[in-house]
Write an enzyme that holds these catalytic residues in place. Structure first.
Site, PDB file in Angstrom:
ATOM      1  N   THR A  61      18.799  25.832  34.221  1.00 30.07           N
ATOM      2  CA  THR A  61      20.092  25.557  33.598  1.00 30.07           C
ATOM      3  C   THR A  61      21.214  26.220  34.385  1.00 30.07           C
ATOM      4  OG1 THR A  61      19.338  25.253  31.351  1.00 30.07           O
ATOM      5  CG2 THR A  61      21.509  26.182  31.583  1.00 30.07           C
ATOM      6  N   VAL A 102      16.035  19.905  20.562  1.00 23.78           N
ATOM      7  CA  VAL A 102      17.414  19.817  21.045  1.00 23.78           C
ATOM      8  C   VAL A 102      17.741  20.974  21.979  1.00 23.78           C
ATOM      9  CG1 VAL A 102      19.841  19.842  20.349  1.00 23.78           C
ATOM     10  CG2 VAL A 102      18.171  18.508  19.044  1.00 23.78           C
TER      11      VAL A 102
END
Ligand code: ASP
Length: 151
Positions: free
Chosen positions: A11, A40
């Protein structure tokens, strides 16, 4: 900010402030590898994976989203800066909350970056292996994040 967990996930979170004082925060994520269908994670959730507020600052997170969500991570970092903490104090305090919830010897990888409205930055992680890039006035530094886990 980029996480380094080989074979796991990857990320990048970013926070920027312009000359007018407008602050933006963003994050990209490949998500956790082999994640459950429907999971999610924190990255698309404002207040968890990212948050910013003009006049206060911004924050972004990476690592195990479930741990970040439990403490409203990025909102918590920004709220601490609102209360007067430095960017570094704020990320370390938020990571302290993450670590306080983890079982003995089982700390998960979580990292935050933060930028205050005054332009000062902070970053840290629970476990080693995170780096943050700080750019200002044409100067760019890639820095190892301090890791806080002792258990
Ligand atoms: N935080 C992300 C998630 O939990 C993973 C990552 O940082 O890459 O989905």
């Amino acid at each position: 900010m980029k996480s380094h967990t080989p074979g796991d996930h990857d990320t990048i979170g970013m926070i920027a402030i312009d000359r007018a004082g407008d602050i933006a925060a963003s994050c990209t994520t490949s998500g956790l590898a082999w994640k459950l269908p429907g999971r999610v994670g924190d990255s698309p959730l404002a207040g968890h994976g990212l948050y910013c507020e003009n006049g206060v600052g911004g924050a972004a997170a990476t690592g195990v989203g479930e741990e970040i969500i439990k403490v409203c991570g990025s909102y918590h970092v920004v709220d601490l800066m609102r209360q007067g903490r430095s960017a570094q104090e704020a990320v370390e305090a938020a990571l302290g909350r993450v670590l306080a919830r983890s079982e003995e010897g089982a700390a998960k990888m979580v990292a935050f970056i933060a930028l205050r409205a005054d332009g000062t930055a902070g970053f840290a992680s629970t476990l080693p292996g995170f780096q943050a890039a700080v750019s200002r006035a044409g100067k760019h530094d890639l820095l190892d994040a301090r890791s806080l886990a002792t258990k």
